[in-house]
Design an enzyme around this catalytic site. Structure first.
Site: not given
Length: 189
Positions: A19, A66, A91, A112
């Site tokens: 991530h 997020n 990513d 997100n």
């Protein structure tokens, strides 16, 4: 001024995770130009530098993924950067490791961090480089997969991907037409 944003999660436990590939690209860029990402404002870690004659703002949001827009929008406003000069690196689960997909605009596609940016910027009209990380196999949940570190074999591939992404970023900074950059760098590394 160009603005390069790498998305990721803050904290040691997230370093080198799938991530955090956006952070990894920005970190490599910072390292290759002997810069330091050591200024902080509006929930973002940033550096300002001259790269190939162009003033560049490099950002890593110090929010979690997020909430990335909470850091990026205020920094862009503060430094008077338009979305036309923004490039976001992140990513993508839906592409295999080793694949890049450059786009000039678009939806969040389930990401997100991008959703937060679209919400805070009020537009989806910004350039981005999606970096393939693949999907989990077996019974591994997506959330667990993206927060795993790359394996040593995966890092060999991702190292090449990071270098290729930096070339695309440098072309963007140099002012090349984004369509040309897309044509050159979209695809497998």
């Amino acid at each position: 001024m160009k603005c390069i944003v790498g998305l990721g999660n803050i904290g040691k436990k997230y370093e080198l995770t799938r991530h955090n590939i956006g952070f990894m690209v920005v970190d490599r860029l910072v390292e290759s130009y002997n810069l330091e990402l050591n200024q902080q404002k509006f929930k973002g870690l940033y550096a300002i530098a001259m790269i190939n004659g162009e003033k560049v703002l490099l950002i890593e949001p110090m929010t979690y993924m997020n909430s990335s827009g909470e850091a990026v929008r205020p920094l862009m406003d503060y430094f008077n950067v338009s979305t036309e000069d923004l490039l976001v690196l992140y990513d993508d689960l839906d592409m295999p490791p080793g694949r890049l997909r450059l786009r000039q605009k678009g939806s969040a596609g389930g990401h997100n961090g991008i959703r937060s940016l679209i919400q805070h910027l009020g537009t989806d009209q910004f350039k981005r480089i999606r970096i393939g990380i693949g999907r989990p196999t077996g019974h591994l949940k997506v959330v667990d997969f993206v927060l795993q570190k790359f394996t040593p074999d995966e890092m060999i591939v991702m190292d090449k991907v990071i270098n290729q992404t930096i070339k695309a970023v440098e072309a963007f900074i140099a002012g090349e037409r984004f369509e040309n950059i897309m044509n050159q760098y979209n695809g497998d590394v």
